[in-house]
Design an enzyme around this catalytic site. Sequence first.
Site, PDB file in Angstrom:
ATOM      1  N   GLY A 126      -6.010  18.437  -5.480  1.00  0.00           N
ATOM      2  CA  GLY A 126      -5.181  17.400  -6.121  1.00  0.00           C
ATOM      3  C   GLY A 126      -6.056  16.486  -6.958  1.00  0.00           C
ATOM      4  N   ALA A 127      -5.967  16.658  -8.311  1.00  0.00           N
ATOM      5  CA  ALA A 127      -6.806  15.873  -9.224  1.00  0.00           C
ATOM      6  C   ALA A 127      -5.968  14.783  -9.878  1.00  0.00           C
ATOM      7  CB  ALA A 127      -7.415  16.796 -10.278  1.00  0.00           C
TER       8      ALA A 127
ATOM      9  N   GLY B  11      -7.088  11.629  -6.140  1.00  0.00           N
ATOM     10  CA  GLY B  11      -8.139  12.645  -6.034  1.00  0.00           C
ATOM     11  C   GLY B  11      -9.250  12.431  -7.053  1.00  0.00           C
TER      12      GLY B  11
ATOM     13  N   ASP C 222      -7.146  21.665  -8.869  1.00  0.00           N
ATOM     14  CA  ASP C 222      -5.719  21.378  -9.073  1.00  0.00           C
ATOM     15  C   ASP C 222      -5.060  22.617  -9.659  1.00  0.00           C
ATOM     16  OD1 ASP C 222      -4.237  18.308  -9.440  1.00  0.00           O
ATOM     17  OD2 ASP C 222      -3.180  20.072 -10.195  1.00  0.00           O
TER      18      ASP C 222
ATOM     19  N   VAL D 219      -2.705  15.780  -2.565  1.00  0.00           N
ATOM     20  CA  VAL D 219      -1.573  16.219  -3.392  1.00  0.00           C
ATOM     21  C   VAL D 219      -0.468  15.174  -3.325  1.00  0.00           C
ATOM     22  CG1 VAL D 219      -2.114  18.658  -3.010  1.00  0.00           C
ATOM     23  CG2 VAL D 219      -0.491  17.505  -1.500  1.00  0.00           C
TER      24      VAL D 219
ATOM     25  N   GLU E 257      -5.840   6.438   1.636  1.00  0.00           N
ATOM     26  CA  GLU E 257      -6.493   5.720   0.535  1.00  0.00           C
ATOM     27  C   GLU E 257      -5.754   4.406   0.262  1.00  0.00           C
ATOM     28  OE1 GLU E 257      -9.431   6.228  -0.967  1.00  0.00           O
ATOM     29  OE2 GLU E 257      -8.834   4.258  -1.658  1.00  0.00           O
TER      30      GLU E 257
ATOM     31  N   CYS F  23       4.260   4.399  -5.104  1.00  0.00           N
ATOM     32  CA  CYS F  23       4.139   4.444  -3.645  1.00  0.00           C
ATOM     33  C   CYS F  23       4.967   3.459  -2.827  1.00  0.00           C
ATOM     34  CB  CYS F  23       2.676   4.315  -3.265  1.00  0.00           C
ATOM     35  SG  CYS F  23       1.751   5.767  -3.797  1.00  0.00           S
TER      36      CYS F  23
ATOM     37  N   PHE G  80       3.818   0.005 -14.809  1.00  0.00           N
ATOM     38  CA  PHE G  80       4.306  -0.733 -13.634  1.00  0.00           C
ATOM     39  C   PHE G  80       3.428  -1.926 -13.277  1.00  0.00           C
ATOM     40  CE2 PHE G  80       1.811   0.155  -9.756  1.00  0.00           C
ATOM     41  CZ  PHE G  80       0.959   1.160 -10.196  1.00  0.00           C
TER      42      PHE G  80
ATOM     43  N   ARG H   1       7.008 -11.674 -15.796  1.00  0.00           N
ATOM     44  CA  ARG H   1       5.729 -11.674 -15.073  1.00  0.00           C
ATOM     45  C   ARG H   1       5.056 -13.042 -15.067  1.00  0.00           C
ATOM     46  NH1 ARG H   1       4.699  -7.022 -12.076  1.00  0.00           N
ATOM     47  NH2 ARG H   1       5.544  -5.236 -13.172  1.00  0.00           N
TER      48      ARG H   1
HETATM   49  P1  NAD Z   1      -0.614  12.698  -8.476  1.00  0.00           P
HETATM   50  O1  NAD Z   1       0.721  13.255  -8.697  1.00  0.00           O
HETATM   51  O2  NAD Z   1      -1.274  11.883  -9.557  1.00  0.00           O
HETATM   52  O3  NAD Z   1      -1.641  13.886  -8.129  1.00  0.00           O
HETATM   53  C1  NAD Z   1      -1.368  14.925  -7.258  1.00  0.00           C
HETATM   54  C2  NAD Z   1      -1.969  16.212  -7.826  1.00  0.00           C
HETATM   55  O4  NAD Z   1      -1.871  17.244  -6.848  1.00  0.00           O
HETATM   56  C3  NAD Z   1      -1.261  16.736  -9.075  1.00  0.00           C
HETATM   57  O5  NAD Z   1      -2.185  16.814 -10.141  1.00  0.00           O
HETATM   58  C4  NAD Z   1      -0.729  18.120  -8.648  1.00  0.00           C
HETATM   59  O6  NAD Z   1      -0.796  19.079  -9.688  1.00  0.00           O
HETATM   60  C5  NAD Z   1      -1.683  18.474  -7.538  1.00  0.00           C
HETATM   61  N1  NAD Z   1      -1.176  19.477  -6.605  1.00  0.00           N
HETATM   62  C6  NAD Z   1       0.028  19.510  -5.970  1.00  0.00           C
HETATM   63  N2  NAD Z   1       0.102  20.568  -5.149  1.00  0.00           N
HETATM   64  C7  NAD Z   1      -1.076  21.244  -5.254  1.00  0.00           C
HETATM   65  C8  NAD Z   1      -1.603  22.407  -4.641  1.00  0.00           C
HETATM   66  N3  NAD Z   1      -0.889  23.079  -3.727  1.00  0.00           N
HETATM   67  N4  NAD Z   1      -2.842  22.812  -4.994  1.00  0.00           N
HETATM   68  C9  NAD Z   1      -3.561  22.125  -5.905  1.00  0.00           C
HETATM   69  N5  NAD Z   1      -3.125  20.990  -6.508  1.00  0.00           N
HETATM   70  C10 NAD Z   1      -1.892  20.550  -6.188  1.00  0.00           C
HETATM   71  O7  NAD Z   1      -0.533  11.849  -7.140  1.00  0.00           O
HETATM   72  P2  NAD Z   1      -1.432  10.593  -6.714  1.00  0.00           P
HETATM   73  O8  NAD Z   1      -0.909   9.352  -7.337  1.00  0.00           O
HETATM   74  O9  NAD Z   1      -2.868  10.937  -6.861  1.00  0.00           O
HETATM   75  O10 NAD Z   1      -1.065  10.510  -5.167  1.00  0.00           O
HETATM   76  C11 NAD Z   1      -1.505  11.466  -4.252  1.00  0.00           C
HETATM   77  C12 NAD Z   1      -1.258  10.960  -2.850  1.00  0.00           C
HETATM   78  O11 NAD Z   1      -2.024   9.775  -2.623  1.00  0.00           O
HETATM   79  C13 NAD Z   1       0.190  10.582  -2.541  1.00  0.00           C
HETATM   80  O12 NAD Z   1       0.468  10.919  -1.224  1.00  0.00           O
HETATM   81  C14 NAD Z   1       0.196   9.078  -2.692  1.00  0.00           C
HETATM   82  O13 NAD Z   1       1.172   8.481  -1.871  1.00  0.00           O
HETATM   83  C15 NAD Z   1      -1.174   8.698  -2.206  1.00  0.00           C
HETATM   84  N6  NAD Z   1      -1.718   7.442  -2.760  1.00  0.00           N
HETATM   85  C16 NAD Z   1      -1.574   7.158  -4.089  1.00  0.00           C
HETATM   86  C17 NAD Z   1      -2.138   5.999  -4.627  1.00  0.00           C
HETATM   87  C18 NAD Z   1      -2.023   5.643  -6.085  1.00  0.00           C
HETATM   88  O14 NAD Z   1      -2.455   4.585  -6.463  1.00  0.00           O
HETATM   89  N7  NAD Z   1      -1.468   6.489  -6.935  1.00  0.00           N
HETATM   90  C19 NAD Z   1      -2.895   5.160  -3.789  1.00  0.00           C
HETATM   91  C20 NAD Z   1      -3.029   5.491  -2.441  1.00  0.00           C
HETATM   92  C21 NAD Z   1      -2.439   6.645  -1.941  1.00  0.00           C
HETATM   93  C1  UGA Z   2      -0.443  -0.261  -3.984  1.00  0.00           C
HETATM   94  C2  UGA Z   2      -1.331  -0.925  -2.932  1.00  0.00           C
HETATM   95  O1  UGA Z   2      -1.761  -2.200  -3.426  1.00  0.00           O
HETATM   96  C3  UGA Z   2      -2.545  -0.061  -2.623  1.00  0.00           C
HETATM   97  O2  UGA Z   2      -3.302  -0.667  -1.570  1.00  0.00           O
HETATM   98  C4  UGA Z   2      -2.072   1.319  -2.184  1.00  0.00           C
HETATM   99  O3  UGA Z   2      -3.186   2.158  -1.963  1.00  0.00           O
HETATM  100  C5  UGA Z   2      -1.195   1.919  -3.271  1.00  0.00           C
HETATM  101  O4  UGA Z   2      -0.072   1.034  -3.525  1.00  0.00           O
HETATM  102  C6  UGA Z   2      -0.600   3.231  -2.896  1.00  0.00           C
HETATM  103  O5  UGA Z   2      -0.512   3.576  -1.740  1.00  0.00           O
HETATM  104  O6  UGA Z   2      -0.203   3.880  -3.857  1.00  0.00           O
HETATM  105  P1  UGA Z   2      -0.488  -0.007  -6.627  1.00  0.00           P
HETATM  106  O7  UGA Z   2       0.931   0.394  -6.442  1.00  0.00           O
HETATM  107  O8  UGA Z   2      -1.384   0.860  -7.426  1.00  0.00           O
HETATM  108  O9  UGA Z   2      -1.190  -0.159  -5.189  1.00  0.00           O
HETATM  109  O10 UGA Z   2      -0.564  -1.460  -7.277  1.00  0.00           O
HETATM  110  P2  UGA Z   2      -0.268  -2.931  -6.696  1.00  0.00           P
HETATM  111  O11 UGA Z   2      -1.287  -3.836  -7.244  1.00  0.00           O
HETATM  112  O12 UGA Z   2      -0.074  -2.947  -5.251  1.00  0.00           O
HETATM  113  O13 UGA Z   2       1.106  -3.297  -7.414  1.00  0.00           O
HETATM  114  C7  UGA Z   2       2.322  -2.673  -7.030  1.00  0.00           C
HETATM  115  C8  UGA Z   2       3.478  -3.363  -7.737  1.00  0.00           C
HETATM  116  O14 UGA Z   2       3.682  -4.671  -7.208  1.00  0.00           O
HETATM  117  C9  UGA Z   2       3.269  -3.546  -9.237  1.00  0.00           C
HETATM  118  O15 UGA Z   2       4.463  -3.300  -9.913  1.00  0.00           O
HETATM  119  C10 UGA Z   2       2.864  -4.991  -9.347  1.00  0.00           C
HETATM  120  O16 UGA Z   2       3.134  -5.544 -10.594  1.00  0.00           O
HETATM  121  C11 UGA Z   2       3.716  -5.620  -8.259  1.00  0.00           C
HETATM  122  N1  UGA Z   2       3.186  -6.908  -7.768  1.00  0.00           N
HETATM  123  C12 UGA Z   2       1.967  -6.969  -7.190  1.00  0.00           C
HETATM  124  C13 UGA Z   2       3.967  -8.045  -7.871  1.00  0.00           C
HETATM  125  O17 UGA Z   2       5.094  -8.007  -8.390  1.00  0.00           O
HETATM  126  N2  UGA Z   2       3.464  -9.232  -7.399  1.00  0.00           N
HETATM  127  C14 UGA Z   2       2.248  -9.321  -6.803  1.00  0.00           C
HETATM  128  O18 UGA Z   2       1.858 -10.436  -6.389  1.00  0.00           O
HETATM  129  C15 UGA Z   2       1.479  -8.151  -6.707  1.00  0.00           C
END
Ligand code: NAD
Ligand code: UGA
EC number: 1.1.1.22
Length: 448
Positions: A8-9, A13, A33, A86, A157, A272, A334, A426
Amino acid sequence: MVKICCIGAGYVGGPTMAVIAVKCPAIEVVVVDISKPRIDAWNSDKLPIYEPGLDEVVKACRGRNLFFSTDVEKHVAEADIIFVSVNTPTKTRGLGAGKAADLTYWESAARMIADVSKSDKIVVEKSTVPVKTAEAIEKILTHNSKGINYQILSNPEFLAEGTAIEDLFKPDRVLIGGRETPEGRKAVQALKEVYAHWVPEENIITTNLWSAELSKLAANAFLAQRISSVNAMSALCEATGANVSEVSYAIGKDSRIGPKFLNASVGFGGSCFQKDILNLVYICECNGLPEVANYWKQVIKINDYQKSRFVNRVVSSMFNTVSGKKVAILGFAFKKDTGDTRETPAIDVCKGLLGDKAHVSIYDPEVTEDQIQRDLAMNKFDWDAYEATKGAHAVCILTEWNQFKELDYQKIFDNMQKPAFVFDGRNVVDAEKLREIGFIVYSIGKPL
Ligand code: NAD
Ligand code: UGA
């Protein structure tokens, strides 16, 4: 040499592995990926995600000990530690649709690991997953194990987009959950040693598997709950003449509450918060805890309320109709410092305004025209804020990009229809200054 492979890139990732590679030159890290365009982009000068500081980190180690590949099976087979990062979206069909996490991608990754592995592996849950997922993964792996030993760890993460590199360089904590057996403890130790290259030992927390899995959902639920709490207050502020920024400051001075994450907004977005709370709600329901489920559901309800309240405010202020009026949208991501639009409140606001027949014109410094077309099925993108606002009746600020603070609002005002409205979702602009120019300004949670 320890070999790490990350499946998962994506937003997690890519940056997490780049930071591991830069901090641990003796570890080979391969991010794989199934999406070829994504991997090609990671191998190019234009990375697939916009994240401050990411380019420098990738450049420092790509081709040295950081690699991006679509050859998933080869690199999984060779790795000692496999991170699975992923996507885990909300299920859209079947049992638990609309709430439960869709673990299809996770399960197919686990089955592939079982198929191709020829040596013992530590499999790390990096994706956010329902509590008890490790048990299911363990079953898939061990039932297909051919005598191979698998240890499953939960290492959720906590990075936030826009500050991912900063968060990964200096995490508040790294959380590792594992089985409480000698093999489990050994696996936890092996992962701990990776992070110990740059994270102080006291910031690496180890727990049992279920605590680690649940802590991730709990952290996101608590963070989102803070925003819904302050957004609920913003409605009351508007009704009473209190100012939500003053209220946030005053309550945040209490060291038990703390000053961060108390900015009222048009609503939280991102891939998320909503998904993880829905998942938590579903888990509570499945465990016979409807009161707990309802408590967390309310966080999402307030968020939906805040978004529709904003649209209603725009329409009602503009004499109850925006039909045929140009409304400029400044900011579509967002949050600032990302080009990510997943679950952005801007989608709901734009849809609401379009539903009332407004002509919306959108500018965002990082979101592409294609992305907006995918999100809204319309083509109304401008390359700069002045173009977007020209001839508009109203400006809605939906992302807190720093550059929106520094725009020439006199110039914008001069080129707008009158009366000229600003709806600041905002609280980024100085409302008093804009009123002096002649704008009618609505700021979230503030007196008119
Ligand atoms: P994303 O959609 O950006 O990336 C996931 C990647 O996995 C995609 O590129 C997809 O092609 C790949 N993938 C899916 N199935 C696959 C497989 N079988 N083999 C190889 N590659 C595969 O998602 P993301 O934002 O990186 O989030 C990933 C996870 O991390 C989620 O569970 C999310 O809840 C969690 N998370 C996200 C954030 C964030 O800020 N985006 C922060 C903390 C946790
Ligand atoms: C959030 C968490 O902060 C991370 O710790 C977590 O890893 C991640 O979700 C996840 O699991 O995906 P993210 O969604 O990337 O991170 O960004 P945030 O800074 O948390 O902002 C989330 C949303 O809340 C945004 O729309 C932001 O504008 C809003 N927000 C944030 C507010 O409206 N008010 C605030 O005071 C802070």
